[in-house]
Design a protein around this motif. Structure first.
Motif, PDB file in Angstrom:
ATOM      1  N   MET A  36       0.849  -1.430  -0.020  1.00 13.35           N
ATOM      2  CA  MET A  36       0.058  -0.033   0.144  1.00 13.35           C
ATOM      3  C   MET A  36       0.775   1.286   0.033  1.00 13.35           C
ATOM      4  O   MET A  36       1.853   1.493   0.812  1.00 13.35           O
ATOM      5  N   ASN A  37       0.839   2.061  -1.013  1.00  8.49           N
ATOM      6  CA  ASN A  37       1.518   3.338  -1.042  1.00  8.49           C
ATOM      7  C   ASN A  37       1.219   4.192   0.166  1.00  8.49           C
ATOM      8  O   ASN A  37       0.291   4.189   0.650  1.00  8.49           O
ATOM      9  N   LEU A  38       1.848   5.360   0.124  1.00 10.63           N
ATOM     10  CA  LEU A  38       1.582   6.325   1.114  1.00 10.63           C
ATOM     11  C   LEU A  38       0.419   7.045   1.088  1.00 10.63           C
ATOM     12  O   LEU A  38      -0.229   7.429   1.898  1.00 10.63           O
ATOM     13  N   LYS A  39      -0.019   7.275  -0.337  1.00  5.64           N
ATOM     14  CA  LYS A  39      -1.280   8.070  -0.359  1.00  5.64           C
ATOM     15  C   LYS A  39      -2.445   7.046   0.035  1.00  5.64           C
ATOM     16  O   LYS A  39      -3.496   7.436   0.721  1.00  5.64           O
ATOM     17  N   LEU A  40      -2.556   5.625  -0.188  1.00  3.84           N
ATOM     18  CA  LEU A  40      -3.463   4.865   0.118  1.00  3.84           C
ATOM     19  C   LEU A  40      -3.578   4.629   1.664  1.00  3.84           C
ATOM     20  O   LEU A  40      -4.460   4.551   2.477  1.00  3.84           O
ATOM     21  N   THR A  41      -2.176   4.718   2.325  1.00  4.98           N
ATOM     22  CA  THR A  41      -2.161   4.709   3.587  1.00  4.98           C
ATOM     23  C   THR A  41      -2.636   5.774   4.537  1.00  4.98           C
ATOM     24  O   THR A  41      -3.344   5.858   5.314  1.00  4.98           O
ATOM     25  N   GLY A  42      -2.399   6.978   3.474  1.00  2.74           N
ATOM     26  CA  GLY A  42      -2.773   8.097   4.348  1.00  2.74           C
ATOM     27  C   GLY A  42      -4.556   8.287   4.207  1.00  2.74           C
ATOM     28  O   GLY A  42      -5.156   8.616   5.256  1.00  2.74           O
ATOM     29  N   GLY A  43      -5.033   7.837   3.073  1.00  4.96           N
ATOM     30  CA  GLY A  43      -6.453   7.683   2.950  1.00  4.96           C
ATOM     31  C   GLY A  43      -7.097   6.687   4.127  1.00  4.96           C
ATOM     32  O   GLY A  43      -8.097   7.002   4.809  1.00  4.96           O
ATOM     33  N   THR A  44      -6.536   5.587   4.480  1.00  6.75           N
ATOM     34  CA  THR A  44      -6.830   4.797   5.490  1.00  6.75           C
ATOM     35  C   THR A  44      -6.674   5.298   6.695  1.00  6.75           C
ATOM     36  O   THR A  44      -7.841   5.231   7.523  1.00  6.75           O
ATOM     37  N   LEU A  45      -5.964   6.077   7.157  1.00  8.54           N
ATOM     38  CA  LEU A  45      -5.618   6.618   8.406  1.00  8.54           C
ATOM     39  C   LEU A  45      -6.665   7.921   8.583  1.00  8.54           C
ATOM     40  O   LEU A  45      -7.038   8.366   9.680  1.00  8.54           O
ATOM     41  N   SER A  81     -26.997   1.519  20.897  1.00 11.71           N
ATOM     42  CA  SER A  81     -26.306   1.416  19.519  1.00 11.71           C
ATOM     43  C   SER A  81     -25.818   2.688  19.109  1.00 11.71           C
ATOM     44  O   SER A  81     -25.171   2.586  18.104  1.00 11.71           O
ATOM     45  N   ALA A  82     -26.695   3.836  19.171  1.00 10.98           N
ATOM     46  CA  ALA A  82     -26.353   5.138  18.676  1.00 10.98           C
ATOM     47  C   ALA A  82     -25.023   5.761  19.105  1.00 10.98           C
ATOM     48  O   ALA A  82     -24.251   6.224  18.213  1.00 10.98           O
ATOM     49  N   VAL A  83     -24.522   5.305  20.283  1.00 12.84           N
ATOM     50  CA  VAL A  83     -23.193   5.864  20.887  1.00 12.84           C
ATOM     51  C   VAL A  83     -22.155   4.982  19.854  1.00 12.84           C
ATOM     52  O   VAL A  83     -21.091   5.801  19.611  1.00 12.84           O
ATOM     53  N   LEU A  84     -22.218   3.799  19.614  1.00 12.08           N
ATOM     54  CA  LEU A  84     -21.393   3.029  18.874  1.00 12.08           C
ATOM     55  C   LEU A  84     -21.450   3.546  17.576  1.00 12.08           C
ATOM     56  O   LEU A  84     -20.239   3.570  16.843  1.00 12.08           O
ATOM     57  N   PHE A  85     -22.596   3.543  16.836  1.00 12.34           N
ATOM     58  CA  PHE A  85     -22.792   4.065  15.485  1.00 12.34           C
ATOM     59  C   PHE A  85     -21.947   5.264  15.111  1.00 12.34           C
ATOM     60  O   PHE A  85     -21.372   5.396  14.212  1.00 12.34           O
ATOM     61  N   THR A  86     -22.264   6.343  16.032  1.00 11.35           N
ATOM     62  CA  THR A  86     -21.656   7.356  15.702  1.00 11.35           C
ATOM     63  C   THR A  86     -19.966   7.480  15.833  1.00 11.35           C
ATOM     64  O   THR A  86     -19.373   8.073  15.223  1.00 11.35           O
ATOM     65  N   SER A  87     -19.632   6.489  16.595  1.00 10.83           N
ATOM     66  CA  SER A  87     -18.279   6.162  16.890  1.00 10.83           C
ATOM     67  C   SER A  87     -17.470   5.707  15.663  1.00 10.83           C
ATOM     68  O   SER A  87     -16.385   5.663  15.234  1.00 10.83           O
ATOM     69  N   PHE A  88     -18.336   5.034  14.731  1.00 11.09           N
ATOM     70  CA  PHE A  88     -17.882   4.600  13.355  1.00 11.09           C
ATOM     71  C   PHE A  88     -18.431   5.531  12.299  1.00 11.09           C
ATOM     72  O   PHE A  88     -18.232   5.114  10.966  1.00 11.09           O
ATOM     73  N   VAL A  99     -12.002  -0.616   4.000  1.00 10.89           N
ATOM     74  CA  VAL A  99     -12.205  -1.894   5.121  1.00 10.89           C
ATOM     75  C   VAL A  99     -11.034  -1.715   5.999  1.00 10.89           C
ATOM     76  O   VAL A  99     -11.560  -1.831   7.572  1.00 10.89           O
ATOM     77  N   ILE A 100      -9.985  -1.557   6.015  1.00  9.90           N
ATOM     78  CA  ILE A 100      -8.868  -1.243   6.900  1.00  9.90           C
ATOM     79  C   ILE A 100      -9.230  -0.191   7.597  1.00  9.90           C
ATOM     80  O   ILE A 100      -9.062  -0.051   8.940  1.00  9.90           O
ATOM     81  N   GLY A 101      -9.199   0.944   7.046  1.00 12.48           N
ATOM     82  CA  GLY A 101      -9.759   2.185   7.973  1.00 12.48           C
ATOM     83  C   GLY A 101     -10.901   2.263   8.711  1.00 12.48           C
ATOM     84  O   GLY A 101     -10.792   2.702   9.799  1.00 12.48           O
ATOM     85  N   ALA A 102     -11.722   1.196   8.590  1.00  8.22           N
ATOM     86  CA  ALA A 102     -12.887   0.976   9.398  1.00  8.22           C
ATOM     87  C   ALA A 102     -12.451   0.126  10.515  1.00  8.22           C
ATOM     88  O   ALA A 102     -13.182  -0.150  11.631  1.00  8.22           O
ATOM     89  N   THR A 103     -11.530  -0.734  10.130  1.00  8.56           N
ATOM     90  CA  THR A 103     -11.236  -1.959  11.231  1.00  8.56           C
ATOM     91  C   THR A 103     -10.346  -1.364  12.349  1.00  8.56           C
ATOM     92  O   THR A 103     -10.331  -2.011  13.357  1.00  8.56           O
ATOM     93  N   ILE A 104      -9.585  -0.335  12.055  1.00 10.08           N
ATOM     94  CA  ILE A 104      -8.482   0.002  12.969  1.00 10.08           C
ATOM     95  C   ILE A 104      -9.351   0.469  14.176  1.00 10.08           C
ATOM     96  O   ILE A 104      -9.016   0.250  15.256  1.00 10.08           O
ATOM     97  N   PRO A 105     -10.228   1.464  13.796  1.00 11.22           N
ATOM     98  CA  PRO A 105     -11.179   1.743  15.354  1.00 11.22           C
ATOM     99  C   PRO A 105     -11.539   0.591  15.783  1.00 11.22           C
ATOM    100  O   PRO A 105     -11.842   0.782  17.047  1.00 11.22           O
ATOM    101  N   LEU A 106     -12.426  -0.310  15.152  1.00  6.59           N
ATOM    102  CA  LEU A 106     -12.762  -1.485  15.972  1.00  6.59           C
ATOM    103  C   LEU A 106     -11.882  -2.084  16.862  1.00  6.59           C
ATOM    104  O   LEU A 106     -12.220  -2.416  18.026  1.00  6.59           O
ATOM    105  N   PHE A 107     -10.659  -2.284  16.423  1.00  2.00           N
ATOM    106  CA  PHE A 107      -9.656  -2.983  17.337  1.00  2.00           C
ATOM    107  C   PHE A 107      -9.213  -1.998  18.393  1.00  2.00           C
ATOM    108  O   PHE A 107      -9.050  -2.505  19.689  1.00  2.00           O
ATOM    109  N   CYS A 108      -9.259  -0.702  18.238  1.00  3.41           N
ATOM    110  CA  CYS A 108      -8.952   0.174  19.322  1.00  3.41           C
ATOM    111  C   CYS A 108      -9.890   0.227  20.293  1.00  3.41           C
ATOM    112  O   CYS A 108      -9.691   0.322  21.456  1.00  3.41           O
TER     113      CYS A 108
END
Length: 389
Positions: free
Chosen positions: A1-10, A187-194, A220-229
């Motif tokens: 994954m190049n830097l721009k894609l990494t940046g988009g993910t973050l 559920s709303a608390v978690l939904f707004t967290s994503f 997918v990766i950008g959404a999964t990082i918050p899940l693990f955190c």
């Protein structure tokens, strides 16, 4: 994954990761880790799929730097007006909340170094400085966000180093509220967290040379990082504090205070995390609104800057503490904007009439077909019910 894609993910992950993460244990601990984890996984799955639907609509419609263009191309003028109204209501409310919270935090930090500012001055200073970065474009926001996100992960790691060795497994099995209705209400608390979907058009435009697979993985990766955190933070806090104590906290500051009393030096670390989480979320949300305004009004950066930041700043200056409670209603707006609008866009771009207009190379479709769309519709309905019961 190049830097721009990494940046988009973050950028996606940073927009989702907000200071509200600290409150998740206070909300879910009472129902037990099992049901709390199940609900979080359900919310993550539903929001990630909805984001992929928006990605499909963005690609097939030829994109644009904001949802305005995508809505116009897929839903027509009426759909465009509705989408814009929902987006402006949601993003403006979020920006007002971030300016209020970040301004107060900035005032406290500067006060520790002998620079005394009132709340008005600190809010204006925060808005102007961050606004300058946002006005430079997605590339500038990306570079700043990478640094902030890295520091935020380091801070989170330091916090976990404090907490994990002292986890008591006995706390994991404790349940003080077995009501599934009460669980659903949260559920709303978690939904707004994503709630990162508003940045998808911007990061897709930023990575215009990427393949469809790379863009999908970015979302997918950008959404999964918050899940693990979120899960790590939930397990660490619940493992350190009894459920009976967590449910009595009325705000995050009480949680930080108790942890600070138990672990030396963890208070400043959590305060730093709060500030970074606010800043990364604000950057993502502000960038999406800035791009939306440039797309909608087709004006230069100076005019777009004023349009983007003046209304939220004025709202923050006028807002009082009770205004933050209004943000609970933003969850309903987010359901329509993040779930139902992308679904309507996808139904349009998958229609035979629209297929004839597709350019070569734009034939991307999220897996799952009609069954997945029905599941996404059910997910949106579940979220609406959870906020109305």
């Amino acid at each position: 994954m190049n830097l721009k894609l990494t940046g988009g993910t973050l950028l996606i992950a940073g927009t989702a990761l907000g200071a509200g993460m600290l409150a998740i244990p206070m909300v879910l601990a009472q129902f037990g880790l099992l049901w709390g984890t199940v609900l979080m996984l359900l919310i993550w799955l539903g929001t990630t799929y909805a984001a992929l639907l928006l990605l499909e609509a963005t690609i097939k419609s030829g994109g644009g730097i904001g949802m305005n263009s995508i809505a116009r191309k897929t839903l027509g003028k009426q759909g465009q007006l509705l989408t814009n109204a929902l987006l402006y209501c949601l993003v403006t409310c979020l920006m007002i909340a971030y300016i209020v919270s970040a301004g107060d935090l900035l005032r406290q930090v500067l006060g520790n170094y002998g620079l005394e500012l009132n709340l008005l001055q600190s809010q204006i200073l925060f808005t102007c400085i961050t606004g300058i970065f946002v006005a430079q474009g997605t590339a500038a926001v990306d570079k700043l966000n990478r640094v902030l996100f890295f520091v935020m992960l380091v801070v989170l790691t330091i916090t976990l180093i404090y907490l994990v060795p002292n986890i008591s497994s006995e706390n994991f099995s404790l349940v003080s509220n077995d009501s599934k209705v009460d669980l659903i209400k949260n559920s709303a608390v978690l939904f707004t967290s994503f709630g990162f979907m508003v940045v998808v058009p911007s990061v897709v435009k930023y990575n215009s040379e990427a393949t469809h697979k790379q863009l999908r993985n970015m979302v997918v990766i950008g959404a999964t990082i918050p899940l693990f955190c979120y899960l790590l933070w939930l397990y660490a806090v619940v493992g350190n504090l009894p459920v009976e104590q967590l449910v009595k906290f009325s705000n995050v500051s009480e949680l930080i205070s108790v942890l600070s009393q138990r672990y030396e030096n963890i208070g400043p670390v959590l305060s730093l995390f709060t500030g970074l989480a606010l800043l990364t979320s604000f950057l993502g949300v502000a960038m999406s609104l800035f791009d939306q305004n440039r797309d909608l009004f087709n004006k230069n950066k100076s005019v777009t800057f004023v349009i983007t930041f003046m209304l939220p700043l004025m709202g923050a200056l006028l807002a009082k503490d009770e205004f933050i409670g209004v943000l609970a209603y933003a969850g309903i707006i987010l359901v329509f904007l993040a779930v139902f609008v992308p679904m309507a866009m996808v139904l349009k771009v998958r229609s035979n009439k629209f297929k004839d207009l597709l350019e070569e190379g734009s034939h991307y479709q999220v897996a799952g077909g009609r069954a997945a769309l029905l599941a996404s519709f059910t997910f949106g309905g579940f979220l609406l019910v959870s906020q109305l019961i």
